[in-house]
Design a protein around this motif. Structure first.
Motif, PDB file in Angstrom:
ATOM      1  N   PRO A   1      18.302  -2.420  -6.812  1.00 47.05           N
ATOM      2  CA  PRO A   1      18.701  -1.452  -5.786  1.00 47.05           C
ATOM      3  C   PRO A   1      19.165  -0.089  -6.322  1.00 47.05           C
ATOM      4  O   PRO A   1      18.887   0.930  -5.725  1.00 47.05           O
ATOM      5  CB  PRO A   1      19.821  -2.164  -5.031  1.00 47.05           C
ATOM      6  N   ASP A   2      19.845  -0.054  -7.430  1.00 51.17           N
ATOM      7  CA  ASP A   2      20.410   1.208  -7.925  1.00 51.17           C
ATOM      8  C   ASP A   2      19.792   1.557  -9.282  1.00 51.17           C
ATOM      9  O   ASP A   2      20.490   1.817 -10.259  1.00 51.17           O
ATOM     10  CB  ASP A   2      21.938   1.071  -8.019  1.00 51.17           C
ATOM     11  N   ARG A   3      18.454   1.604  -9.328  1.00 49.98           N
ATOM     12  CA  ARG A   3      17.768   1.798 -10.615  1.00 49.98           C
ATOM     13  C   ARG A   3      18.048   3.155 -11.246  1.00 49.98           C
ATOM     14  O   ARG A   3      18.091   3.276 -12.461  1.00 49.98           O
ATOM     15  CB  ARG A   3      16.282   1.522 -10.480  1.00 49.98           C
TER      16      ARG A   3
ATOM     17  N   SER B   1      11.273  -2.703  -8.789  1.00 47.28           N
ATOM     18  CA  SER B   1      11.315  -2.731  -7.320  1.00 47.28           C
ATOM     19  C   SER B   1      12.436  -3.591  -6.762  1.00 47.28           C
ATOM     20  O   SER B   1      12.913  -3.350  -5.672  1.00 47.28           O
ATOM     21  CB  SER B   1       9.973  -3.215  -6.765  1.00 47.28           C
TER      22      SER B   1
END
Length: 182
Positions: free
Chosen positions: A55-57, A52
């Protein structure tokens, strides 16, 4: 809860070095898998929760797949070498069950004699006083049951003025200096 195991040469592994900052996503997935006993398998639907704070998982996952640290099988991501370094869910469950039974036997045996009867008193209680006065008085501590200076005076000796008390204490001091019992 099992521990996640990382080789101390983890930092120098070529797959890890190719992954760059995506390695943080991999470590989060590794920990989630150990916590949930999934043997290195992470449903892609869980990534939003597991990562969570990343940001760019989605880009990280693709980079991990390209570097070989993850494999996609439908909607499941797998850490290929997970079971090589970490215990399986079955072995963790087996260890937990053994520990549970061992602790149960230990709890059942507490306070019992070898024949199964209950002990009247534990060994610990015979060696410590737990706030009670010891059987043998400690000469370095004052006896709270013995009176103070007042116990040295009889009912007829009760001083009516400070001079009478001083006289009585002087007599007591003389007896102590002479080695006689006060």
């Amino acid at each position: 809860m099992p521990w996640v195991k990382l080789d101390d040469r983890f930092w120098s592994n070529q797959k890890v070095r190719r992954s760059g900052e995506a390695i943080a996503t991999w470590v989060l997935c590794l920990c989630w898998s150990a916590d949930n006993l999934t043997d290195g398998k992470i449903p892609e639907a869980e990534l939003g929760f597991v990562c969570s704070g990343v940001p760019d998982r989605a880009a990280h996952v693709e980079r991990l797949i390209q570097s070989g640290l993850m494999v996609r099988d439908g909607s499941i991501l797998t850490i290929p070498d997970y079971l090589e370094f970490n215990p399986s869910a079955a072995s963790v469950a087996e260890t937990r069950e053994k520990d549970r039974l061992r602790k149960r036997r230990q709890r059942e045996g507490q306070g019992r004699n070898p024949d199964g009867t209950f002990r009247a008193e534990s060994h610990r209680d015979t060696e410590r006083t737990h706030g009670r006065s010891p059987a043998v008085p400690d000469p370095t501590r004052p006896d709270p049951n013995a009176g103070g200076i007042e116990s040295l005076l009889t009912a007829t000796d009760t001083p009516t003025c400070p001079q009478a008390l001083t006289d009585k204490l002087g007599t007591l001091g003389d007896k102590i200096r002479n080695g006689t019992q006060p």
